[in-house]
Design a protein around this motif. Structure first.
Motif, short mmCIF file in Angstrom:
data_model
loop_
_atom_site.label_atom_id
_atom_site.label_comp_id
_atom_site.label_asym_id
_atom_site.label_seq_id
_atom_site.Cartn_x
_atom_site.Cartn_y
_atom_site.Cartn_z
N ILE A 142 0.86 -1.18 0.00
CA ILE A 142 0.00 0.00 0.00
C ILE A 142 0.90 1.24 0.00
CG2 ILE A 142 -1.84 1.26 1.19
CD1 ILE A 142 -2.62 -1.40 2.50
N SER A 143 0.65 2.14 -0.94
CA SER A 143 1.42 3.39 -1.05
C SER A 143 0.52 4.57 -0.72
CB SER A 143 1.95 3.55 -2.48
OG SER A 143 2.75 2.45 -2.82
N VAL A 144 1.04 5.48 0.11
CA VAL A 144 0.28 6.67 0.52
C VAL A 144 1.16 7.91 0.44
CG1 VAL A 144 -1.40 5.48 1.97
CG2 VAL A 144 0.77 6.18 2.95
N ALA A 145 0.54 9.09 0.64
CA ALA A 145 1.22 10.35 0.40
C ALA A 145 2.00 10.89 1.60
CB ALA A 145 0.21 11.40 -0.06
N ASN A 146 1.51 10.69 2.83
CA ASN A 146 2.15 11.33 3.98
C ASN A 146 2.27 10.37 5.16
OD1 ASN A 146 -0.45 11.28 5.08
ND2 ASN A 146 -0.91 13.30 4.26
N PRO A 147 3.07 10.73 6.19
CA PRO A 147 3.26 9.84 7.34
C PRO A 147 1.98 9.58 8.14
CG PRO A 147 4.97 11.50 7.28
CD PRO A 147 3.98 11.87 6.23
N LYS A 148 1.07 10.55 8.20
CA LYS A 148 -0.19 10.34 8.93
C LYS A 148 -1.03 9.25 8.25
CE LYS A 148 -4.20 12.66 10.79
NZ LYS A 148 -5.02 13.85 10.79
N ALA A 149 -1.09 9.28 6.92
CA ALA A 149 -1.80 8.23 6.18
C ALA A 149 -1.10 6.89 6.35
CB ALA A 149 -1.89 8.60 4.71
N ALA A 150 0.22 6.90 6.47
CA ALA A 150 0.97 5.65 6.68
C ALA A 150 0.62 5.02 8.02
CB ALA A 150 2.47 5.91 6.58
N SER A 151 0.37 5.84 9.05
CA SER A 151 -0.02 5.28 10.35
C SER A 151 -1.42 4.69 10.28
CB SER A 151 0.07 6.35 11.44
OG SER A 151 -0.91 7.34 11.23
N VAL A 152 -2.31 5.28 9.48
CA VAL A 152 -3.65 4.72 9.28
C VAL A 152 -3.55 3.36 8.59
CG1 VAL A 152 -5.82 5.02 8.01
CG2 VAL A 152 -4.83 6.95 9.23
N VAL A 153 -2.69 3.28 7.58
CA VAL A 153 -2.50 2.03 6.84
C VAL A 153 -1.91 0.96 7.76
CG1 VAL A 153 -1.19 0.93 4.98
CG2 VAL A 153 -2.33 3.11 4.59
N ARG A 154 -0.94 1.35 8.59
CA ARG A 154 -0.33 0.40 9.53
C ARG A 154 -1.39 -0.18 10.47
NH1 ARG A 154 4.89 -0.47 10.92
NH2 ARG A 154 5.58 1.37 9.77
N HIS A 155 -2.31 0.66 10.95
CA HIS A 155 -3.38 0.20 11.83
C HIS A 155 -4.31 -0.77 11.11
CE1 HIS A 155 -6.34 0.25 15.02
NE2 HIS A 155 -7.28 0.59 14.14
N VAL A 156 -4.65 -0.48 9.85
CA VAL A 156 -5.53 -1.37 9.07
C VAL A 156 -4.84 -2.71 8.80
CG1 VAL A 156 -6.67 -1.65 6.84
CG2 VAL A 156 -6.83 0.52 8.03
N LEU A 157 -3.54 -2.68 8.50
CA LEU A 157 -2.81 -3.93 8.26
C LEU A 157 -2.73 -4.79 9.52
CD1 LEU A 157 0.09 -2.80 5.91
CD2 LEU A 157 -1.91 -4.17 5.32
N LYS A 158 -2.65 -4.15 10.68
CA LYS A 158 -2.66 -4.92 11.93
C LYS A 158 -4.02 -5.57 12.16
CE LYS A 158 0.97 -2.50 14.39
NZ LYS A 158 1.33 -1.58 15.47
N GLN A 159 -5.09 -4.93 11.69
CA GLN A 159 -6.43 -5.49 11.86
C GLN A 159 -6.64 -6.73 11.01
OE1 GLN A 159 -8.77 -1.94 10.99
NE2 GLN A 159 -9.58 -2.01 13.09
N ILE A 160 -5.99 -6.84 9.85
CA ILE A 160 -6.25 -7.99 8.98
C ILE A 160 -5.34 -9.17 9.26
CG2 ILE A 160 -7.11 -6.60 7.08
CD1 ILE A 160 -4.33 -7.62 5.76
N LYS A 161 -4.42 -9.04 10.21
CA LYS A 161 -3.51 -10.15 10.49
C LYS A 161 -4.25 -11.43 10.90
CE LYS A 161 0.79 -7.83 11.63
NZ LYS A 161 1.86 -7.72 12.61
N SER A 162 -5.40 -11.28 11.52
CA SER A 162 -6.17 -12.46 11.95
C SER A 162 -6.83 -13.18 10.79
CB SER A 162 -7.23 -12.05 12.97
OG SER A 162 -8.16 -11.18 12.36
#
Length: 177
Positions: A142-162
């Motif tokens: 997943i590619s995003v524009a800024n560090p704040k969006a990157a933290s949102v993506v990191r949170h979503v990726l942690k949610q799908i680990k299960s």
């Protein structure tokens, strides 16, 4: 469907041999693909280099990932990113599901021992497709524009680990513009 643990961590030889002539093919029937899209988001901005922050989900062990698990992850991530980032991302599923999984269905219940063959002719029928990944294989990016969006993506990726049958890690990369 059988549980993913029946297939996910087993050493497997890829079973993909198909042919247009049915008599020559090892695989007689191929299950249809359940993954609708492999790339989502804003492709124009990605190709223009506007998304320098790249997060990649990586498996830490050799594994088979079924196509229905990949599709469930795709739908969840796409929905969450559309809600929070409003189309300012590019998302790609990397592996393709080539391997065809088989199952020798066994009957249960009273009288089942008299109606089935057991391990005679136990080749099995095709039931699903899976992607075979080695250790440190990339699952999605997943590619995003800024560090704040990157933290949102990191949170979503942690949610799908299960939803995935393997241990994963998230790799972060900042591309130079």
């Amino acid at each position: 469907m059988r549980r993913a643990t029946a297939y996910s961590k087993k050493h497997v030889v890829p079973y993909t041999r198909t042919s247009k002539q049915k008599s020559r093919a090892y695989v007689k029937t191929i299950p249809p693909s359940k993954i609708v899209k492999f790339s989502m988001g804003n492709l124009e901005l990605y190709e223009a280099g506007k998304f320098p922050h790249v997060l990649t989900l990586i498996t830490t062990e050799p594994v088979q990932i079924r196509q229905n698990a990949l599709e469930a992850c795709r739908q969840f991530i796409n929905k969450k990113l559309d809600e929070s980032l409003n189309g300012q991302y590019f998302y790609k599923i990397i592996p393709f599901t080539h391997h065809i999984q088989r199952e020798n269905k066994m009957l249960t219940g009273a009288g089942a021992d008299r109606t089935q063959k057991g391990m005679q002719l136990s080749f099995g029928r095709t039931i699903a497709k899976a992607a075979i990944l080695r250790k440190n294989g990339r699952i999605m990016s997943i590619s995003v524009a800024n560090p704040k969006a990157a933290s949102v993506v990191r949170h979503v990726l942690k949610q799908i680990k299960s939803k995935l049958p393997c241990k994963t890690k998230i790799d972060y990369e900042l591309k130079k513009q």
